[in-house]
Design a protein around this motif. Structure first.
Motif, short mmCIF file in Angstrom:
data_model
loop_
_atom_site.label_atom_id
_atom_site.label_comp_id
_atom_site.label_asym_id
_atom_site.label_seq_id
_atom_site.Cartn_x
_atom_site.Cartn_y
_atom_site.Cartn_z
N ARG A 169 0.86 -1.17 0.00
CA ARG A 169 0.00 0.00 0.00
C ARG A 169 0.90 1.23 0.00
O ARG A 169 1.49 1.58 1.02
N LYS A 170 1.01 1.87 -1.14
CA LYS A 170 2.01 2.92 -1.34
C LYS A 170 1.88 4.06 -0.34
O LYS A 170 2.89 4.52 0.21
N ALA A 171 0.67 4.53 -0.08
CA ALA A 171 0.51 5.67 0.81
C ALA A 171 1.01 5.35 2.22
O ALA A 171 1.77 6.12 2.81
N ALA A 172 0.61 4.20 2.73
CA ALA A 172 1.06 3.80 4.06
C ALA A 172 2.56 3.51 4.07
O ALA A 172 3.27 3.86 5.03
N ALA A 173 3.06 2.87 3.01
CA ALA A 173 4.49 2.55 2.93
C ALA A 173 5.33 3.82 2.90
O ALA A 173 6.34 3.93 3.62
N ASP A 174 4.94 4.79 2.10
CA ASP A 174 5.69 6.05 2.01
C ASP A 174 5.67 6.80 3.33
O ASP A 174 6.68 7.35 3.78
N ASP A 175 4.49 6.84 3.94
CA ASP A 175 4.37 7.53 5.22
C ASP A 175 5.19 6.82 6.30
O ASP A 175 5.89 7.46 7.10
N GLY A 176 5.12 5.49 6.30
CA GLY A 176 5.88 4.72 7.27
C GLY A 176 7.38 4.92 7.11
O GLY A 176 8.12 5.05 8.09
N TRP A 177 7.86 4.93 5.87
CA TRP A 177 9.28 5.15 5.61
C TRP A 177 9.73 6.52 6.10
O TRP A 177 10.79 6.64 6.74
N ALA A 178 8.93 7.54 5.83
CA ALA A 178 9.26 8.89 6.30
C ALA A 178 9.30 8.93 7.83
O ALA A 178 10.20 9.53 8.43
N LYS A 179 8.33 8.29 8.45
CA LYS A 179 8.30 8.24 9.92
C LYS A 179 9.49 7.45 10.47
O LYS A 179 10.06 7.80 11.51
N CYS A 180 9.86 6.38 9.78
CA CYS A 180 11.00 5.57 10.18
C CYS A 180 12.28 6.40 10.20
O CYS A 180 13.02 6.42 11.19
N LEU A 181 12.56 7.09 9.11
CA LEU A 181 13.77 7.91 9.03
C LEU A 181 13.75 9.02 10.08
O LEU A 181 14.77 9.28 10.74
N ALA A 182 12.61 9.66 10.25
CA ALA A 182 12.50 10.75 11.23
C ALA A 182 12.69 10.21 12.65
O ALA A 182 13.30 10.87 13.50
N TRP A 183 12.19 9.00 12.91
CA TRP A 183 12.30 8.39 14.23
C TRP A 183 13.77 8.13 14.59
O TRP A 183 14.21 8.46 15.70
N PHE A 184 14.51 7.58 13.65
CA PHE A 184 15.91 7.32 13.93
C PHE A 184 16.68 8.63 14.17
O PHE A 184 17.49 8.72 15.10
N LYS A 185 16.41 9.64 13.37
CA LYS A 185 17.10 10.91 13.54
C LYS A 185 16.75 11.57 14.86
O LYS A 185 17.61 12.09 15.58
N LYS A 186 15.48 11.50 15.23
CA LYS A 186 15.00 12.09 16.48
C LYS A 186 15.64 11.42 17.69
O LYS A 186 15.89 12.07 18.71
N ASN A 187 15.95 10.12 17.55
CA ASN A 187 16.41 9.35 18.70
C ASN A 187 17.89 8.98 18.63
O ASN A 187 18.31 7.97 19.21
N GLY A 188 18.66 9.77 17.92
CA GLY A 188 20.11 9.66 17.99
C GLY A 188 20.76 8.65 17.08
O GLY A 188 21.93 8.30 17.25
N VAL A 189 20.01 8.17 16.06
CA VAL A 189 20.59 7.23 15.09
C VAL A 189 20.71 7.97 13.76
O VAL A 189 19.93 7.77 12.83
N ALA A 190 21.69 8.84 13.67
CA ALA A 190 21.87 9.66 12.47
C ALA A 190 23.27 10.28 12.49
O ALA A 190 23.91 10.36 13.53
#
Length: 287
Positions: free
Chosen positions: A266-287
């Motif tokens: 499901r492209k919309a959910a996949a794209d949103d999830g990927w964006a949230k994934c990258l933001a989550w790692f950056k927010k929590n010190g994995v960047a």
């Protein structure tokens, strides 16, 4: 037989072994998921060091797929835990996606001791003969060895994250509970109220040991992961003092919604999830 893994595969697909070609880890698609769909995403290796590596786990040489920016050092590290199908082309592509974002991403073949997960054409048989034999003790030990390899090969494991899909999503919860040095995790539709190996604890049962922030990405229409089990885990985490973890549940979305090579995508959910994934790692010190 685990219903979510099986139902997310389209009925009537061609599961013949002649359609499965895998010469190295991360090459080719698993037999049980063929034929792949037209929307399958392919990420190139331009600017990357990518391919199979060997990781020592005691006397055992475990294959893994690694991708990272070429010539770079001190990279944040993402462990990528596969679906039940092992480290096939989709998981390798996910590693390349992370590498394009500046990570050393590595996916160890955690089933290899028990058989070739990619060669199975029957999902139920794969689960019974291979997946169910990979215990949490073995998997966590293999991931510990993977972290050590990453530290010796250009990774900064002070910036360590883990993500995974389905079986690998559950593994994400489990490894965060095991390794207090993990800074953050992102679990994609991993079961939280059941395990795969007999006797292993569920994520709900392990909640008190999950200290790092974990983002859970789930589909409300996932027949194998009831939404109320996600609420159970959320409540258990909060009761244990982990208030930083979060659950995102996409309405009317099935299991394996990020798997772009399958009809469940499901492209919309996949794209949103990927964006949230990258933001989550950056927010929590994995960047």
């Amino acid at each position: 037989m685990l219903k979510d893994e099986i139902d997310s595969l389209a009925p009537g697909r061609d599961f013949s072994r002649r359609n499965f070609v895998q010469t190295t880890v991360g090459s080719g698609f698993a037999a049980a998921v063929l034929p792949v769909t037209a929307q399958t995403i392919t990420t190139d290796t331009a600017g990357l060091e990518a391919g199979t590596v060997s990781i020592k786990v005691g006397d055992f040489a475990m294959p893994a797929y690694r991708a990272q920016p070429a010539g770079k050092k001190n990279l944040p590290v993402i462990l990528v835990a596969s679906e039940i199908f092992g480290v096939h082309e989709h998981i390798a592509d996910v590693c390349r996606r992370f590498a394009k974002q500046g990570y050393l991403a590595i996916a160890p073949e955690l089933f290899v001791r028990h058989g070739n997960a990619g060669a199975y054409t029957e999902t139920a048989k794969l689960i019974a003969e291979v997946v169910s034999k990979a215990s949490d003790a073995q998997v966590c030990g293999d991931l510990d060895a993977t972290v050590a390899w990453a530290a010796a090969n250009g990774g900064d494991t002070a910036k360590l994250g883990i993500t995974g899909f389905c079986w690998g999503g559950r593994t994400t919860w489990r490894y965060v509970a095991h390794n207090p040095k993990v800074a953050a995790g992102v679990a994609w539709y991993g079961p939280v109220a059941r395990s795969y190996h007999p006797g292993d604890k569920t994520a709900v049962e392990l909640a008190a040991s999950i200290k790092a922030p974990v983002l859970g990405l789930y589909g409300a229409a996932d027949g194998g992961i009831p939404v109320d089990t996600l609420t159970q885990l959320e409540n258990a985490l909060k009761a244990a003092g982990n208030t930083k973890s979060e659950m995102v549940v996409y309405p009317d979305t099935p299991h394996a919604f990020y798997a772009d090579y399958r009809p469940s995508y499901r492209k919309a959910a996949a794209d949103d999830g990927w964006a949230k994934c990258l933001a989550w790692f950056k927010k929590n010190g994995v960047a």
